[in-house]
Design an enzyme around this catalytic site. Structure first.
Site, short mmCIF file in Angstrom:
data_model
loop_
_atom_site.label_atom_id
_atom_site.label_comp_id
_atom_site.label_asym_id
_atom_site.label_seq_id
_atom_site.Cartn_x
_atom_site.Cartn_y
_atom_site.Cartn_z
CB SER A 116 1.59 6.10 3.34
OG SER A 116 0.58 5.39 4.02
NE ARG A 117 0.04 3.52 -4.18
CZ ARG A 117 0.97 2.59 -4.15
NH1 ARG A 117 0.80 1.51 -3.39
NH2 ARG A 117 2.06 2.70 -4.87
CB VAL A 118 -4.46 2.86 3.18
CG1 VAL A 118 -4.92 2.31 1.86
CG2 VAL A 118 -3.36 2.00 3.76
CG ASP B 65 -1.70 -1.23 1.40
OD1 ASP B 65 -2.39 -1.58 0.45
OD2 ASP B 65 -1.60 -1.87 2.46
#
Ligand code: ATP
Ligand code: MG
Length: 500
Positions: free
Chosen positions: A362-364, A337
């Site tokens: 950081s995608r989430v 992620d």
């Protein structure tokens, strides 16, 4: 008795004859070498099944061929010779799990190697398992605090996230993972550190460091060093995640570090080539993507109905000359992620941790970030990007206008604030205040070398004279206008006393 009756009786007997020993449960070794055995006669062996060779050596089925099975040995292959008898065990590889493993160092089969005696476990788990389905998961909502300013501010990680740490050799990859483990003290998060293909001495050093910082109490180390057989290096991460899964299913939060998956892929490539599987790109077998995806998919945040546990995974991948477009790096980047990208240029220039804020994402995790830290760091990435752009320009000319100089000075101060020593994770409150100081331009007229002293003193000042600000931050996790004003007032006061 009539002959008909007799034959009926015999027929019945044959029909109900229970075969206790089946011929295809026992086979014999055709060839052996390099830790790989080709076995004849095990027609019903399963993929991943354990086989028992003489001298208590176990092997694991990896190839199901038409007339033989290929197995990798998990013990000394020197003891096995052609023609030896091989028995099926009808079980897959299992490892001990549970709280008895905390504070222990085990090998890839879950056997203790720390000289602290037997592990009194009450449960075993198979090392391979299908990852939890989408319906059993929920999105991340709790931060996993690394204690590292640059990460918690710009690349926040949530519990249940998979965040890759990637960079060339000797750029501080392991340091980030170890600091994160150390920072989990008192935060209700158990840790598993899986060392794959490293030197024995480095693993011993890491364990010592963890002990020194009181982190072994909530940590298990799984070690398959470079001196061990490729099959053991191959199964080590699955062993680690099985240990973590047991805790996750009990509703606990777990952090697992795989150090590193490049060496894991190399071990798997060795195995596959020895098993005569056809090589593909970079000589890795075709299923090398599946190798890592089925591992990392097992990290997740379970929903409340399933106990609310989580596994956060920090896989590490080593690049060659910063090339993130090689096979294994691209694979793992696409499975995770987000990534924390470490640059050797920054590292050698003394910027440590050497995080490249442009390539790291950081995608989430921002969904789980504390509001106060989100607030102070929202413009950090852009400011740093502006700074880097101007910096490369300004190398060519010295007559810079005042505005450019300002941006450069501010950028330099920010870079300085993001520096952090190893083994010194910071609390969320301290991170917020330090980044706030930089962001509000308190540091732009301070000499670069003095910045860390300034930050230390500012923190002590607020800690002594305005402790209520820190209390409020830790209670509300927010930085509303009122608190912001009092923090600013306190910092103004400090700046005056510092100057004088
Ligand atoms: P390898 O490729 O060998 O696994 P690595 O990328 O894991 O290396 P580390 O072993 O973590 O790198 O760090 C390399 C060296 O840099 C170590 O000597 C470590 O002590 C030092 N180091 C790492 N981070 C920092 C830091 N923040 N401040 C100062 N020194 C650091
Ligand atoms: Mg390392």
């Amino acid at each position: 008795m009539k002959t008909q009756e007799i034959s009926a009786l015999i027929k019945e007997q044959i029909e109900h004859y229970e075969h206790k020993i089946e011929a295809h449960d026992v086979g014999s070794v055709i060839t052996i070498g390099d830790g790989i055995a080709l076995v004849y006669g095990l027609n019903s062996a399963m993929n991943g099944e354990l086989l028992l060779f003489p001298h208590d050596v176990y092997g694991m089925v990896m190839n199901l061929n038409e007339d033989s099975v290929g197995a990798v040995l998990l013990g000394d292959d020197g003891l096995i010779k052609e023609g030896d008898v091989v028995k099926r065990t009808k079980t897959v590889v299992e490892v001990p799990v549970g709280d008895a493993l905390l504070g222990r160092v085990v090998n890839a089969l879950g056997k203790p190697i720390d000289g602290l005696g037997e592990i009194k476990y009450s449960k075993m788990r198979p090392i391979e398992r299908i990852a939890p389905g989408v319906m059993t998961r929920k999105s991340v909502n709790t931060p996993l605090e690394t204690g590292i300013k640059a990460i918690d501010a710009m690349i926040p990680i949530g519990r249940g996230q998979r965040e890759l740490i990637i960079g060339d050799r000797q750029t501080g990859k392991t340091a980030i993972a170890i600091d994160t483990i150390i920072n989990q003290k008192g935060k209700n998060c158990l840790c598993v550190y899986v060392a794959i293909g490293q030197k024995n001495s480095s693993v011993a050093q890491i364990v010592q460091r963890l002990k020194d910082h009181g982190a072994m109490k909530y940590t298990t180390v799984v070690s398959a060093t470079a001196s061990e057989l490729a099959p053991l290096q191959y199964i080590a991460p699955y062993t680690g995640v099985s240990i973590a899964e047991e805790w996750m299913e009990q509703g606990k939060d777990v952090l697992i570090v795989y150090d590193d998956l490049s060496k894991h892929a190399v071990a798997y490539r060795t195995l596959s080539l020895l098993l005569k599987r056809s090589p593909g790109r970079e000589a890795y077998p075709g299923d090398v993507f599946y190798l890592h995806s089925r591992l990392l998919e097992r990290a997740c945040r379970l929903s409340s109905e399933y106990g609310n546990g989580s596994i956060t995974a920090l896989p590490i991948v080593e690049t060659q000359e910063g090339d993130i477009s090689a096979y294994i790096p691209t694979n793992v980047i696409s499975i995770t992620d987000g990534q924390i990208f470490l640059m050797s240029d920054l590292f050698n220039a003394g910027q440590r941790p050497a995080i490249d804020s442009g390539l790291s994402v950081s995608r989430v995790g921002s969904a789980a970030q504390f509001p106060c830290i989100k607030k102070v760091s929202s413009s950090l990435k852009i400011e740093l990007a502006n700074f880097r752009e101007l910096e490369s320009f300004s190398q060519f000319g010295s007559d810079l206008d005042e505005n450019t100089k300002k941006v450069l000075r501010h950028g330099e101060a920010l870079m300085e604030v993001l520096k952090q020593d190893q083994y010194s994770p910071l609390t969320m409150e301290r991170q917020v205040i330090e980044i706030f100081i930089a962001q509000q331009k308190y540091l732009d007229d301070i000499d670069k070398k003095e910045i860390s002293t300034y930050l230390d003193k500012a923190w002590n000042y607020i800690n002594n004279s305005y402790h209520e600000i820190i209390d409020e931050l830790s209670k509300t996790k927010k930085l509303e206008d009122a608190l912001r004003t009092s923090l600013k007032k306190a910092l103004d006061e400090f700046k005056e006393s510092y100057g004088g």
